[in-house]
Enzyme design. Structure first.
Site, short mmCIF file in Angstrom:
data_model
loop_
_atom_site.label_atom_id
_atom_site.label_comp_id
_atom_site.label_asym_id
_atom_site.label_seq_id
_atom_site.Cartn_x
_atom_site.Cartn_y
_atom_site.Cartn_z
N THR A 47 0.70 -1.14 0.04
CA THR A 47 -0.08 -0.14 -0.09
C THR A 47 0.77 1.34 0.13
OG1 THR A 47 -1.82 -1.06 1.33
CG2 THR A 47 -1.89 1.25 1.32
N TYR A 135 7.62 -11.81 4.03
CA TYR A 135 5.97 -11.35 3.26
C TYR A 135 5.73 -12.15 2.22
CZ TYR A 135 3.10 -7.50 1.34
OH TYR A 135 1.84 -6.94 1.20
N LYS A 163 4.07 -12.82 7.48
CA LYS A 163 2.90 -11.93 6.98
C LYS A 163 2.04 -12.90 5.94
CE LYS A 163 1.57 -7.32 5.41
NZ LYS A 163 1.10 -7.67 3.95
#
Length: 297
Positions: A47, A135, A163
């Site tokens: 983001t 990630y 994550k």
């Protein structure tokens, strides 16, 4: 306690069309997160547009963030890059600048093998002593971490969290149990994909990496704290209020939605990095309504 536990807020990076960050607007976004009391800030995640910014600008953005909230809120910074040496340089800079942790995705153009990803992560651990969160974001990287690869990576020094994307079958409890059985004690398991936050945290995830928390930290913290406390009734009520926003995220991708929402809230007029186009103006009323639904919770 690991910096990756709890509720981590991932804001956008306000920038002009040339990829130059608006430091004043970024400071405004970060101040909101500090005041709300998020557990950490995830700077330069997906983001935050990390993949669309050059190294110099990424380093400047981190320095601005640490100047604004460093010492008050732990800052986790994304260091994913196409080249291993670039990721190493970003990781080294982050350690020297005062970041609290690193978020590392296996960014690539050519599809990577598991051994290539392992060697990439091993090289980054050698470049910095900061703790690293894996990630696992196959929707953007087109690489999905297998359980054996996660087990192997968890043995590297400094790698202490993952994550995860939302499980395809929606069974958060089973996935978390599989990961806990395979990974070392204390290894942090969290998810991203905000519409799954309630289910993930109620199922016992150690934390959540949230786009909504970067935009609306106070209502998201109420949702996340209720879920982490096991209050299913309160969590359900709060999650229902987020429903219109979750639907927009699923339909258009959170990056486009959050850019429009920050403009509606008067925080920044920055647009997504091209070639990503802004959310169509025809959707503005839906975003306004989604924000309004959260004002009273």
């Amino acid at each position: 306690m690991s910096v990756f536990r709890g509720l981590s807020a991932f804001p956008i990076t306000p920038a002009d069309p040339m990829g130059r960050a608006d430091a004043a607007a970024l400071r405004t976004l970060l101040q909101r997160l500090r005041i709300a009391g998020v557990d950490s800030v995830g700077l330069l995640g997906s983001t935050g547009g990390y993949a669309y910014l050059n190294r110099t600008e990424r380093q400047r953005i981190l320095e601005v963030a640490l100047d604004e909230i460093g010492g008050a809120v732990p800052v986790i910074v994304g260091v994913g890059a196409l080249r291993t040496d670039e990721a190493q340089a970003l990781a080294t800079h982050a350690g020297g600048a005062g970041a609290a942790g690193l978020l590392l995705a296996p960014v690539s153009y050519t599809p990577l093998t598991e051994d290539e990803v392992y060697q990439h992560f091993a090289a980054v651990t050698e470049a910095s002593d900061l703790p690293i969160c894996i990630y696992n974001n196959p929707s953007t990287t087109h690489f999905s971490f297998s359980l054996p690869l996660l087990e192997r990576l968890a043995q590297l020094p400094g790698i202490g969290a993952v994550k995860m994307p939302l499980p395809a079958d929606g069974d958060f409890g089973a996935e978390i149990a599989r990961l806990r059985d395979a990974l070392p004690a204390g290894f942090v398991i969290g998810h991203s994909g905000d519409w799954g936050a309630a289910a993930s945290l109620l199922a016992g995830a150690d934390g959540f990496f949230s786009v909504a928390a970067g935009l609306l930290p106070e209502p998201f913290l109420r949702l996340g704290r209720a879920a982490m406390a096991g209050d299913a009734a309160q969590t359900g009520r709060l999650d229902a209020a987020f429903g219109p926003l979750w639907e927009l995220f699923r339909q258009f991708g959170s990056l486009r939605v959050v850019h429009m929402a920050t403009g509606i809230l008067g925080l920044t007029e920055a647009q997504p990095p091209r070639p990503i186009l802004p959310l169509p103006e025809t959707e503005r009323e839906r975003v306004v309504a989604a924000l309004a639904a959260l004002e009273a919770i």
